[in-house]
Write a protein that holds these residues in place. Structure first.
Motif, mmCIF file in Angstrom:
data_model
loop_
_atom_site.group_PDB
_atom_site.id
_atom_site.type_symbol
_atom_site.label_atom_id
_atom_site.label_comp_id
_atom_site.label_asym_id
_atom_site.label_seq_id
_atom_site.Cartn_x
_atom_site.Cartn_y
_atom_site.Cartn_z
ATOM 1 N N GLY A 25 3.395 -8.671 -15.980
ATOM 2 C CA GLY A 25 3.305 -7.849 -14.763
ATOM 3 C C GLY A 25 3.278 -8.593 -13.495
ATOM 4 N N LYS A 26 2.597 -8.126 -12.465
ATOM 5 C CA LYS A 26 2.227 -8.618 -11.140
ATOM 6 C C LYS A 26 1.743 -9.723 -11.234
ATOM 7 C CE LYS A 26 0.855 -7.584 -6.554
ATOM 8 N NZ LYS A 26 -0.092 -6.618 -5.562
ATOM 9 N N GLY A 27 1.846 -11.018 -10.639
ATOM 10 C CA GLY A 27 1.227 -12.081 -10.493
ATOM 11 C C GLY A 27 1.284 -13.021 -11.841
ATOM 12 N N GLY A 28 2.267 -12.506 -12.654
ATOM 13 C CA GLY A 28 2.527 -13.202 -14.141
ATOM 14 C C GLY A 28 1.408 -12.904 -15.154
ATOM 15 N N LYS A 29 0.632 -11.916 -14.662
ATOM 16 C CA LYS A 29 -0.533 -11.454 -15.599
ATOM 17 C C LYS A 29 0.046 -10.362 -16.580
ATOM 18 C CE LYS A 29 -4.115 -11.841 -12.034
ATOM 19 N NZ LYS A 29 -5.034 -11.166 -11.619
ATOM 20 N N PRO A 30 -0.330 -10.621 -17.966
ATOM 21 C CA PRO A 30 0.216 -9.684 -18.935
ATOM 22 C C PRO A 30 -0.523 -8.392 -19.025
ATOM 23 C CG PRO A 30 -1.458 -11.476 -19.952
ATOM 24 C CD PRO A 30 -1.221 -11.731 -18.578
ATOM 25 N N PHE A 31 0.393 -7.174 -19.364
ATOM 26 C CA PHE A 31 -0.190 -6.115 -19.580
ATOM 27 C C PHE A 31 0.232 -5.238 -20.864
ATOM 28 C CE2 PHE A 31 3.613 -5.344 -17.374
ATOM 29 C CZ PHE A 31 3.876 -3.997 -17.625
ATOM 30 N N LYS A 32 -0.022 -4.259 -21.171
ATOM 31 C CA LYS A 32 0.508 -3.616 -22.247
ATOM 32 C C LYS A 32 1.340 -2.263 -21.992
ATOM 33 C CE LYS A 32 -1.817 -5.653 -25.328
ATOM 34 N NZ LYS A 32 -1.078 -6.697 -26.584
ATOM 35 N N ILE A 33 2.496 -2.363 -22.015
ATOM 36 C CA ILE A 33 3.579 -1.432 -21.667
ATOM 37 C C ILE A 33 3.641 -0.278 -22.829
ATOM 38 C CG2 ILE A 33 5.460 -2.324 -22.786
ATOM 39 C CD1 ILE A 33 7.146 -1.412 -20.367
ATOM 40 N N ILE A 34 3.629 1.122 -22.394
ATOM 41 C CA ILE A 34 3.830 2.023 -23.446
ATOM 42 C C ILE A 34 5.095 2.754 -23.317
ATOM 43 C CG2 ILE A 34 2.587 4.194 -24.191
ATOM 44 C CD1 ILE A 34 0.147 3.305 -22.239
ATOM 45 N N LEU A 36 0.701 -1.277 0.092
ATOM 46 C CA LEU A 36 0.028 -0.105 -0.114
ATOM 47 C C LEU A 36 1.039 1.452 -0.052
ATOM 48 C CD1 LEU A 36 -2.891 1.182 0.076
ATOM 49 C CD2 LEU A 36 -2.879 0.932 2.623
ATOM 50 N N ILE A 37 1.882 1.367 0.700
ATOM 51 C CA ILE A 37 2.748 2.205 0.867
ATOM 52 C C ILE A 37 3.371 2.458 -0.540
ATOM 53 C CG2 ILE A 37 4.939 3.323 1.898
ATOM 54 C CD1 ILE A 37 4.296 1.790 4.343
ATOM 55 N N LYS A 38 4.008 1.550 -0.886
ATOM 56 C CA LYS A 38 4.756 1.305 -2.468
ATOM 57 C C LYS A 38 3.614 2.088 -3.410
ATOM 58 C CE LYS A 38 7.411 -1.405 -5.470
ATOM 59 N NZ LYS A 38 8.426 -0.709 -5.437
ATOM 60 N N ARG A 39 2.208 1.736 -3.406
ATOM 61 C CA ARG A 39 1.450 2.124 -4.429
ATOM 62 C C ARG A 39 0.863 3.724 -4.043
ATOM 63 N NH1 ARG A 39 -0.468 2.844 -8.932
ATOM 64 N NH2 ARG A 39 -2.472 3.219 -9.430
ATOM 65 N N ILE A 40 0.836 4.047 -3.097
ATOM 66 C CA ILE A 40 0.766 5.243 -2.651
ATOM 67 C C ILE A 40 1.642 6.413 -3.211
ATOM 68 C CG2 ILE A 40 0.192 7.398 -1.109
ATOM 69 C CD1 ILE A 40 -1.435 5.222 0.747
ATOM 70 N N PRO A 47 4.612 -5.166 -8.472
ATOM 71 C CA PRO A 47 4.570 -4.709 -10.099
ATOM 72 C C PRO A 47 5.805 -4.575 -10.544
ATOM 73 C CG PRO A 47 3.262 -3.320 -8.501
ATOM 74 C CD PRO A 47 4.022 -4.112 -7.698
ATOM 75 N N PRO A 48 6.280 -4.816 -11.816
ATOM 76 C CA PRO A 48 7.240 -4.645 -12.482
ATOM 77 C C PRO A 48 7.654 -3.028 -12.390
ATOM 78 C CG PRO A 48 5.667 -4.995 -14.170
ATOM 79 C CD PRO A 48 5.158 -5.465 -12.894
ATOM 80 N N GLY A 49 9.155 -2.443 -12.329
ATOM 81 C CA GLY A 49 9.462 -1.271 -12.185
ATOM 82 C C GLY A 49 10.101 -0.803 -13.653
ATOM 83 N N ILE A 50 10.366 0.744 -13.568
ATOM 84 C CA ILE A 50 10.901 1.356 -14.492
ATOM 85 C C ILE A 50 12.597 1.223 -14.214
ATOM 86 C CG2 ILE A 50 11.581 3.690 -15.563
ATOM 87 C CD1 ILE A 50 8.850 4.341 -15.211
ATOM 88 N N THR A 51 13.067 1.052 -13.029
ATOM 89 C CA THR A 51 13.988 0.759 -12.559
ATOM 90 C C THR A 51 14.349 0.057 -11.173
ATOM 91 O OG1 THR A 51 16.417 2.106 -11.911
ATOM 92 C CG2 THR A 51 14.355 2.819 -10.939
ATOM 93 N N GLY A 52 15.516 -0.230 -10.954
ATOM 94 C CA GLY A 52 15.800 -1.351 -9.702
ATOM 95 C C GLY A 52 17.110 -1.660 -9.677
ATOM 96 N N PRO A 53 17.364 -2.648 -8.780
ATOM 97 C CA PRO A 53 18.858 -2.902 -8.419
ATOM 98 C C PRO A 53 19.333 -3.670 -9.647
ATOM 99 C CG PRO A 53 17.335 -4.051 -7.232
ATOM 100 C CD PRO A 53 16.598 -2.974 -7.622
ATOM 101 N N SER A 110 5.621 -0.034 -11.281
ATOM 102 C CA SER A 110 6.044 0.842 -10.294
ATOM 103 C C SER A 110 7.284 1.440 -10.681
ATOM 104 C CB SER A 110 6.144 0.004 -9.079
ATOM 105 O OG SER A 110 6.833 0.506 -7.991
ATOM 106 N N PHE A 111 7.469 2.451 -9.981
ATOM 107 C CA PHE A 111 8.905 3.227 -10.385
ATOM 108 C C PHE A 111 9.973 2.431 -9.922
ATOM 109 C CE2 PHE A 111 6.410 7.112 -10.212
ATOM 110 C CZ PHE A 111 7.158 7.767 -11.090
ATOM 111 N N VAL A 112 9.878 1.334 -9.024
ATOM 112 C CA VAL A 112 11.367 0.537 -8.949
ATOM 113 C C VAL A 112 10.540 -0.962 -8.704
ATOM 114 C CG1 VAL A 112 12.902 0.003 -7.226
ATOM 115 C CG2 VAL A 112 12.179 2.353 -7.483
ATOM 116 N N GLY A 113 11.321 -1.834 -9.245
ATOM 117 C CA GLY A 113 10.991 -3.294 -9.363
ATOM 118 C C GLY A 113 11.605 -3.750 -10.301
ATOM 119 N N PRO A 114 11.335 -5.303 -10.888
ATOM 120 C CA PRO A 114 11.976 -5.867 -11.647
ATOM 121 C C PRO A 114 11.511 -5.575 -12.812
ATOM 122 C CG PRO A 114 11.034 -7.296 -9.936
ATOM 123 C CD PRO A 114 10.473 -6.083 -9.702
#
Length: 203
Positions: A51-60, A7-11, A134-140, A108-112
Motif C-alpha cells: 500500500g501507501k508508502g510501501g507498507k503491506p496491508f490485507k486486501i479483501i 485530504l480531498i481524496k480521502r474525504i 493509496p492503491p486504488g480499485i481502478t485507475g488509468p 482509494s477508489f482511484v490509484g495504482p
C-alpha cells in the motif's frame, strides 16, 4: 500530491465507500456464500498487498479461484478460476469487499492497483512517487489493461511479459497519474470503469 489534495481524496473516498458498502452489502453477502460453497473454504480472499508508502496491508476480495498453489499471475484460461469466479470477475463483483479497505484508509477508489510484494515495494528513485497515494480499485493503468488476463493468455511467457512489459508501462502511467492528480480525473476514471463503452478513453 499536496496534503490538501490527499485530504480531498480521502474525504471523497470515505464518503463514497460508506454509501457503496451500505448499498452493495447484500450482493457481497450472496457472492460470499456462493464462493464459500463452490471453493469449500472462506469465500473471502485475503492477501497481502503493498500500500501507501510501501507498507503491506490485507486486501479483501470475493474468492474467485480454487485455493491451489501457483503463480500470482492470472490468465484468462487459468484452471484455478471457478465458474462463479468468472462471473464475479467479469462484472467486478469480486472487487466490492475492497470498499472495506477504502473505509480503513488502506485503499482509494482511484490509484495504482495494489500489487503483491516484489513489485511496488521494490521501486526506486522517482518511480516511488506512486507510493505517495493509496492503491486504488481502478485507475488509468487499470483501464488500459482492463483485458490483462486475455493479453497474458496470448503470450508464450505470461510471467516475463507481465514483469517486463505490462508492469513497466503501468509504473509510467501511474507516475503521470500522481503528478497530475485532480478530483475531476478520479471521477472520470470511476465513470469509465462503470461505463467502459461511453466514448474513448482519455490519454
Amino acid at each position: 500530491m499536496s496534503r490538501r489534495q490527499l485530504l480531498i481524496k480521502r474525504i471523497f473516498d470515505f464518503t463514497l465507500a460508506l454509501v457503496g458498502l451500505i448499498l452493495t452489502f447484500p450482493i457481497i453477502l450472496i457472492a460470499w456464500v456462493i464462493a464459500t460453497l463452490e471453493t469449500k473454504t472462506n469465500g473471502f480472499f485475503i492477501q497481502t498487498r503493498i500500500g501507501k508508502g510501501g507498507k503491506p496491508f490485507k486486501i479483501i476480495k470475493i474468492r474467485t479461484m480454487y485455493p491451489i498453489e501457483g503463480t500470482t499471475i492470472t490468465t484468462a484460461n487459468d484452471r484455478r478460476i471457478t465458474k462463479s469466479g468468472r462471473i464475479f470477475r467479469k462484472y467486478k463483483i469480486d472487487e466490492l469487499p475492497q470498499l472495506i479497505n477504502i473505509l480503513k484508509g488502506e485503499m482509494s477508489f482511484v490509484g495504482p492497483r495494489p500489487d503483491v510484494p516484489g513489485y511496488a515495494d521494490k521501486l526506486t528513485g522517482e518511480d516511488r512517487i506512486i507510493l505517495e497515494v493509496p492503491p486504488g480499485i481502478t485507475g488509468p493503468a487499470t483501464l488500459k489493461y482492463r483485458n490483462e488476463e486475455e493479453i497474458l493468455a496470448q503470450v508464450e511467457n505470461p510471467q516475463w511479459y507481465n514483469d517486463n512489459v505490462i508492469w513497466k508501462d503501468k509504473v509510467k502511467i501511474n507516475k503521470e497519474y500522481v503528478r497530475n492528480w485532480s478530483l475531476k480525473k478520479d471521477l472520470y476514471y470511476i465513470w469509465k470503469t462503470i461505463f467502459p463503452s461511453q466514448g474513448e478513453e482519455k490519454k
